[in-house]
Scaffold this motif. Sequence first.
Motif, short mmCIF file in Angstrom:
data_model
loop_
_atom_site.label_atom_id
_atom_site.label_comp_id
_atom_site.label_asym_id
_atom_site.label_seq_id
_atom_site.Cartn_x
_atom_site.Cartn_y
_atom_site.Cartn_z
N ALA A 98 0.84 -1.21 0.00
CA ALA A 98 0.00 0.00 0.00
C ALA A 98 0.87 1.25 0.00
CB ALA A 98 -0.92 -0.01 1.22
N HIS A 99 1.96 1.21 0.74
CA HIS A 99 2.86 2.36 0.80
C HIS A 99 3.43 2.65 -0.59
CE1 HIS A 99 5.74 5.09 2.74
NE2 HIS A 99 6.62 4.62 1.88
N ILE A 100 3.84 1.58 -1.26
CA ILE A 100 4.43 1.77 -2.60
C ILE A 100 3.35 2.20 -3.60
CG2 ILE A 100 5.60 0.59 -4.50
CD1 ILE A 100 6.85 -1.24 -2.29
N GLY A 101 2.22 1.52 -3.54
CA GLY A 101 1.15 1.82 -4.50
C GLY A 101 0.64 3.24 -4.39
N THR A 102 0.66 3.78 -3.19
CA THR A 102 0.14 5.15 -2.99
C THR A 102 1.26 6.17 -2.84
OG1 THR A 102 0.09 4.91 -0.59
CG2 THR A 102 -1.90 4.27 -1.79
N ARG A 103 2.50 5.72 -2.99
CA ARG A 103 3.66 6.59 -2.80
C ARG A 103 3.62 7.25 -1.42
NH1 ARG A 103 4.16 3.97 -6.84
NH2 ARG A 103 5.05 4.68 -8.79
N GLY A 104 3.31 6.42 -0.41
CA GLY A 104 3.41 6.90 0.96
C GLY A 104 2.15 7.49 1.54
#
Lengths: 346, 307
Positions: free
Chosen positions: A203-209
């Motif tokens: 989720a962090h990567i997919g949303t750029r943090g």
Amino acid sequence: MSTITATPPASRREVEQRLKLYRAYTWDVMRRYLVVKEPKRYLWDIVRDYPVRGGKGLRPGLCIATCRAFGGSIDDALHAAASLELLHSAILVHDDIADGSTRRRGRSTLSQKHGVPLALNAGDALAFLSVEALYATVPLLHQRAAPLVAMFQETVQRALEGQAIELGWIRENVCDLTESDYLRMTLLKTCWYSVIQPCRAGAHIGTRGRADPGDFLRFGFYFGAAFQIRDDLRNFEHEDGPNDVRADDLIEGKRTLTLINLLRVLAPEERAELVAFLALPRERRDPDVARHFAALMKHHGCIEVARDWMRALADRAIEEFEAAYGDLDDSDDKRFLRGLVPYVLS
Amino acid sequence: MPKDKRKDRAGGLSAKLVEETTTPIINDLERAAISTPLVNPALRQLASGGVSTARPGREAAFDVIASAVQTVERVLAVSRTRAGRALGVRSPQPRPRKATVGGDVAAAIAAANAAAAAANSAAMAAQAAATMVASMMSGAGGGSGGAGVAGGPGRDAEGAEFPGRPMAHMTPMVAMAMPRLALAPDASVTSPLVRSRADLGTGRLRERRAVHHGAAFRVPMTVTNGTNRPLKGLTLRSSDLVSSKADRIPSGAVSFDPPRLDLARGARAVVTATIEVPADARPGSYTGRVYGPNHQGVETILSFSVR
């Protein structure tokens, strides 16, 4: 059904296909970190051994699918997924040494094949390779790679704490444990690195943090705990015939839910025998005696109780899935993630 | 879900026991997530999601703008569609923009704030969008704005280079922020999901068919237009096919017939994928994705074995 679900799960076949796809992509990246070089015989061949044996690919699957469900791409998540899988291999190598295990994925453990010193060294190498793979997310995430590294560090510490608790129980022959003790240990030992971290990293990567890493704690706990119980129960599945079980966990003295239940329901004399058996050094625990206690677990319904726990936790995992992923648009990856819970536990 | 509606499926295990056992663990877990085992306070903050407040000002501003742009674009798209329906005309598709972020960032942030505040008002959002887009477009050529925020590569508060980024990068970033407004899949593709030799070809063959390197085989796929509008120019593409040993069959080995497809709304068509297994392909189980590069959500998995 005890739960109301808004997300239709992917079929078993679809889950298998997607797991296979993400596993293949992840392996394609992992192999770049597992280059065979000198000293080949004493290190890098050994390092490759567990990753080559493969597995379900649960962690990469969770990471990549979560990344995509949150708007990222497969490529975005591949290094993080490879990092998780390398960490998993490192943990397995060390676990097998700590537990004195002899078999892993149908073959001899690294420590059996190469001795403890070389296996230990290879496990260390895998751990550091997983960090290297994690750093490969920096060009993509820039400053936002730092939280990912921090989450990774936190996850590793939790896993070490959980493993330490279980090893401490075995060492001190702690026999008055409860379900709560087991679930707390499992949360640390398994849930963090097997579910919570793959999901929140994706989720962090997919949303750029932008995703809140706390959103995956509950789903991660319930799913991870159910997954661990399922893994424990495999120990009681028939090996060569209906009366033949491996009972490896009993030989290793692992405090599983079935063992905790057996210790509670046995008559005092039988309980004393079991406690004495668990007090023996691992190499002196007779497999036949272990199988006897495994049969008692079956007789007293301990395996069914553990299975009930697994189902109850899985139901809650599905509820929490909706809380963590429910607001996202429907997608193949979201359905895959939803379908992963029953798939892994079946 | 309310507790009283939770039917206990777990055999003899009471829901109450499960609840009483797991709730304290969950509570501790969520508390512990705030005070993690990490020693370093900076890492602690990062691990618990404190990143959003710790970003350099320029990057945080970029995020605000990106999110606001997306909000406004979606509000406008909905308004445009509704207006088009009311007038009985087809609304034109917005042109893709190639602007980079730059220009007067202060003005852009002000516009972003206005856009966020105007979430319930398409008119106000449109006004904010116009201001913001004008400000960004005027800065795209590299005009100087506030301190360190000129268009093109600049420097953040710590002096690190922060290049201007194309707008296309914003899409995945904001997909989570506005999940309900994201585009629905244009179409779906289903395939026999071939995974064993017996399934290869049409998927109806009974005899076991081996795929050898150097051979070709076909997989029919059904493409369904699940939207309420016609689809024009749908093309399919395959990723590289990767084996469990990381051997690859390049994407170029897969072709599709017909190569391009128009589909009325709700219509279906069969597209046949032909896979030419290279002569030097190693035996193994290969898997890859078939997807519509220009159509979101069009994806299926292709999987087969090579002997």
